[in-house]
Design an enzyme around this catalytic site. Structure first.
Site, short mmCIF file in Angstrom:
data_model
loop_
_atom_site.label_atom_id
_atom_site.label_comp_id
_atom_site.label_asym_id
_atom_site.label_seq_id
_atom_site.Cartn_x
_atom_site.Cartn_y
_atom_site.Cartn_z
N CYS A 96 32.49 34.16 35.75
CA CYS A 96 33.02 34.45 37.07
C CYS A 96 33.11 33.17 37.89
CB CYS A 96 32.17 35.52 37.75
SG CYS A 96 31.26 35.02 39.18
N GLU A 97 34.22 33.01 38.57
CA GLU A 97 34.43 31.75 39.29
C GLU A 97 33.67 31.69 40.60
OE1 GLU A 97 38.67 31.69 39.58
OE2 GLU A 97 38.69 32.38 41.65
N HIS A 98 33.06 32.78 41.00
CA HIS A 98 32.29 32.75 42.25
C HIS A 98 30.83 32.36 42.02
CE1 HIS A 98 35.47 35.83 43.62
NE2 HIS A 98 35.85 34.60 43.92
N HIS A 99 30.27 32.74 40.87
CA HIS A 99 28.85 32.48 40.61
C HIS A 99 28.62 31.71 39.31
CE1 HIS A 99 29.09 36.16 43.13
NE2 HIS A 99 28.12 35.56 43.78
N GLN A 137 38.20 38.84 37.15
CA GLN A 137 38.75 39.74 36.13
C GLN A 137 40.20 40.13 36.43
OE1 GLN A 137 36.09 42.90 34.90
NE2 GLN A 137 37.80 44.20 34.29
N HIS A 165 29.74 42.31 34.87
CA HIS A 165 29.64 41.01 35.54
C HIS A 165 28.19 40.71 35.81
CE1 HIS A 165 34.03 40.62 36.81
NE2 HIS A 165 33.96 41.70 36.07
N CYS A 167 26.96 38.62 37.65
CA CYS A 167 26.69 38.38 39.08
C CYS A 167 26.37 39.68 39.79
CB CYS A 167 27.83 37.62 39.76
SG CYS A 167 29.44 38.38 39.59
ZN LIG Z 1 30.47 36.55 40.51
#
Ligand SMILES: [Zn+2]
Length: 213
Positions: A96-99, A137, A165, A167
């Site tokens: 995931c590109e956020h975490h 995703q 996920h 995260c």
């Molecule tokens: Zn994430």
């Protein structure tokens, strides 16, 4: 292509970004170890920055791969086969590109051939090429579907992804067992309800085992 330590082509990463040296990458990982509260110089952690840098080469090897080129070799002797081709339960590993933590799941990729087909392993490799990048995703689903649709120009393309996920499961709201399902349907899968129903029946409600997250 599989020489993860060789940064050479990196053709599909953001062109404006100079790649840091492996030294710089390892220094950043030592900083994160200190941020976590540990000592990067203690014995058990001494080689960790090197291992992590190498792991990144595997996790994010998709930046070196060209999904369009993977689909360019097609076969035209298909005896008029024009029904759904479905590759089901493709193991999906992304981040995931956020975490920057794993997204683990499965992808189903289908298309309705128009005079030509592609080797089925190529569909799985397109999934891999996009999955081995920093992703969300929704974007991953769209990229896989759009690329197949543009390069093969079939009568329809569909991609369904179900994934867990980390995260969400190991941090934040801590909800293990939750999976997210996304889909993108183009051409006949979008426009023709009967074709869409046929696809969904083929993907099936087979009560698959729990996602290995
Ligand atoms: Zn994430």
């Amino acid at each position: 292509m599989n020489n993860y330590t060789n940064p050479a082509p990196r053709a599909f990463r953001a062109a404006s970004l100079a790649r840091p040296s492996e030294e710089e990458a390892q220094a950043a990982i030592r900083t994160l170890i200190r941020w976590a509260g540990d000592d990067p110089e203690r014995e058990g952690l001494r080689d960790t920055p090197k291992r992590v840098a190498k792991s990144y080469g595997e996790f994010f090897r998709g930046y070196d791969e060209d999904p369009v080129a993977l689909l360019e070799r097609t076969f035209e002797e298909v005896e008029g086969y024009d029904e759904i081709v479905l590759l089901r339960d493709i193991r999906l590993e992304s981040h995931c590109e956020h975490h920057m933590v794993p997204i683990i799941g499965r992808a189903h990729v289908a298309y309705l051939p128009h005079r030509r087909v592609v080797g089925i392993s190529k569909l799985a490799r397109v999934v891999d090429a996009y999955a081995h990048r920093l992703q969300i995703q929704e974007k991953l689903t769209a990229q896989i579907c759009n690329t197949i649709n543009e390069v093969l120009a079939p009568r329809g393309t569909a991609v369904i992804i179900e994934a867990a996920h980390e995260c969400m499961t190991t941090r934040g709201v801590h909800k293990p067992g939750v999976s997210m399902v996304t889909s993108r349907m183009l051409g006949a899968f979008r426009d023709d309800p009967a074709t869409r129903r046929e696809l969904l029946a083929m993907v099936g409600h087979r009560a698959p085992g729990p996602l290995e997250a």
